[in-house]
Write an enzyme that holds these catalytic residues in place. Structure first.
Site, PDB file in Angstrom:
ATOM      1  N   GLU A 270       0.852  -1.201  -0.055  1.00 10.30           N
ATOM      2  CA  GLU A 270       0.024  -0.027   0.027  1.00 10.30           C
ATOM      3  C   GLU A 270       0.939   1.088  -0.012  1.00 10.30           C
ATOM      4  O   GLU A 270       1.871   1.486   0.991  1.00 10.30           O
ATOM      5  CB  GLU A 270      -0.868   0.031   1.108  1.00 10.30           C
ATOM      6  CG  GLU A 270      -2.167   0.811   1.211  1.00 10.30           C
ATOM      7  CD  GLU A 270      -1.938   2.522   1.418  1.00 10.30           C
ATOM      8  OE1 GLU A 270      -1.725   3.107   0.525  1.00 10.30           O
ATOM      9  OE2 GLU A 270      -1.718   2.495   2.737  1.00 10.30           O
TER      10      GLU A 270
ATOM     11  N   CYS B 218      -2.423   8.457   3.889  1.00  8.31           N
ATOM     12  CA  CYS B 218      -2.431   8.149   2.535  1.00  8.31           C
ATOM     13  C   CYS B 218      -3.867   8.415   2.130  1.00  8.31           C
ATOM     14  O   CYS B 218      -3.898   8.558   0.721  1.00  8.31           O
ATOM     15  CB  CYS B 218      -1.781   6.597   2.345  1.00  8.31           C
ATOM     16  SG  CYS B 218      -2.804   5.492   3.189  1.00  8.31           S
TER      17      CYS B 218
END
Length: 514
Positions: free
Chosen positions: A285, A319
């Site tokens: 990720e 994020c």
């Protein structure tokens, strides 16, 4: 089976909860300056070389000292993980799940203590720290339950005189490299997903937040995890990170962090080393450049509040944070002006105080990078809120809004990972979706509109892994909103979702002629 209940967030408006959190802070403060060893095969190993964990809100305050692994110790951990895998993989899945349930219960009892450590080591506000700890609990319980569902494999058909089975078996040794921004939730989630599926793990925590990981390893030991199943090996990426990713015994790498490091890991893991007899799996990720689109037919107050909460929660160091607002021209000025008002109301300061909305950014490197982007923003657009930084005591940056940016500008394209949101005007909804898609990332996004056809258009055309309608673009809940993105946001592994554990296992078909 433990029934699913999302761990509730703490209501800090009550005196009891406030006092309990303050007690957690006092407890953690009494342990400041402790030394934390490596844990390899259950053995505590102290090294001369240390990682120094510093309070980002007060650079003079040392949270603790963490022993640093070198390649020799990393190799020792690999050999122990290799031997331990032979027994751990045969431990019943229900037993492995029970360890996760016990660990979740231990953390729940000590919830404010862990959250207080997040306040001091990561600079999180009370609310952000509480959510981080709650998510860690959710991950443990969710993955434990998921393993109970997967333990008997998947159904396949058998034929006359033939019995077929399809079972899931663990992969082997996993290298878990979690990020500093969710130093409990993501660190715990990625670690226990690998463990509950029968793999052994080398955990290399982020060097800015290694102590929360050390405390978690102690919790798993208390919960009954056998020695050698999880090995705690903090160290630098250059010295042991590459070494572990390259290692021929490494079967998979689970990474959360920046795009640059993720690409590097993906590339290194693809090379078959001498003695390696498999292709390594990478679960990655890698960040985002996330957009909230505001249509002309929308609740403008909801839009403004969604942008501010998504852009500035934990200083935008997520994020999933909203770093781009794309607003249809008819309502652009109204939304921008309300965002400026709300931004100027936010409190920035000491995160140990309940009323603080935004604490510091994580370290000097982050501070310097974000401030340099603010300078870029001043040239590319209009600085309309914030823009100031102060690193004299801690790493504090005011929440910053930059308007009138071109969609292709650096501020609208590059991941800043700080409290900076850029505004771009779109002529209509179609153009707004085109602008939202014009990055190399595809993690989260949101659309604020009361037009049902526009929602359906976005559902099909807004290319992100997690898309939210009429709310902010942060705050995915384990088991409800599986999390992971497209393009350069990673391998779309969907943490906290029904397929995540399968990434840590492989399918084995057995056929018996009767």
């Amino acid at each position: 089976m433990i029934p699913y209940a999302h761990e509730p967030l703490t209501d800090f408006s009550t005196d009891n909860n406030q006092n309990a959190f303050l007690e957690g802070l006092e407890k953690v403060k009494k342990e400041l300056g402790r030394h934390y060893p490596l844990i390899i095969g259950g053995e505590r190993i102290t090294t001369e070389d240390k990682i120094v964990s510093i309070n980002p809100a007060n650079k003079e305050e040392i949270i603790g000292y963490v022993s640093k692994a070198n390649q020799q110790l990393a190799e020792q951990a690999m050999q122990i993980a290799d031997v331990t895998f032979k027994t751990w993989r045969k431990v019943k899945a229900s037993v492995r799940a029970d360890i996760l349930f016990r660990a979740a219960a231990i953390v729940r009892r000590r919830k404010h203590e862990f959250s207080a450590l997040l306040v001091l080591e990561a600079g999180k506000s009370w609310v952000e720290a509480d959510a981080d700890t709650a998510e860690a609990i959710d991950f443990m319980e969710y993955y434990g339950r998921q393993m109970l569902q997967l333990k008997d494999g998947a159904q396949v058909k058998s034929r006359p005189n033939e019995y077929n089975r399809y079972d899931y078996i663990p992969l082997g040794i996993g290298i878990v490299i979690p990020p500093w921004n969710f130093p409990f939730a993501i660190m715990a989630g990625t670690t226990v997903a690998a463990l509950v599926t029968g793999n052994t793990v080398l955990l290399k925590p982020a060097s800015t937040t290694p102590i929360i990981a050390a405390k978690f390893v102690e919790v798993l030991e208390e919960a009954g995890l056998p020695k050698g199943v999880l090995n705690y090996v903090p160290g630098s990426g250059g010295e042991i990170g590459d070494y572990l990713v390259d290692h021929p015994k490494t079967r998979f790498v689970s990474f959360t962090g920046s795009r640059d490091v993720g690409q590097r890991i993906y590339e290194r893991a693809s090379k078959v080393q001498e003695g390696q007899i498999w292709l390594k799996r990478v679960i990655a990720e890698m960040g985002g450049k996330d957009t909230i689109v505001v249509d002309k037919e929308s609740d403008l107050e909801l839009a403004a509040r969604s942008i501010v909460a998504s852009a500035f929660g934990f200083c935008g160091q997520k994020c999933s944070a909203c770093s781009r607002a794309v607003v249809v021209k008819d309502v652009y000025d109204d939304v921008l002006n309300r965002v400026i008002q709300l931004t100027k109301e936010l409190t920035v300061g000491d995160p140990t105080k309940k009323e603080t909305y935004m604490g510091p950014v994580v370290d000097q490197n982050a501070f310097d990078k974000i401030m340099s982007y603010i300078e870029v923003g001043k040239k590319e657009g209009q600085l309309v809120a914030g823009g100031e930084g102060d690193d004299s005591k801690g790493y504090f940056i005011q929440p910053t809004v930059v308007s009138d940016l071109e969609p292709t500008s650096r501020l609208m394209q590059e991941e800043i990972f700080g409290p900076v949101v850029g505004f771009t005007k779109a002529k209509d909804f179609n153009e707004a979706i085109d602008i939202a898609n014009n990055t190399q990332y595809g993690l989260t996004g949101a659309v604020i509109t009361n037009n049902r056809m526009h929602l359906e258009q976005a559902r099909e055309d807004f290319h992100v892994g997690n898309l939210y309608f009429n709310r902010g673009c942060t705050g995915a809940i384990v088991g409800y909103q599986p999390f992971g993105g497209f393009n350069m946001s990673g391998t779309d592994s969907k943490a906290g979702g029904p397929e995540y554990l399968l990434l840590h296992m492989q399918g084995k078909t057995t056929v018996e002629a009767l």
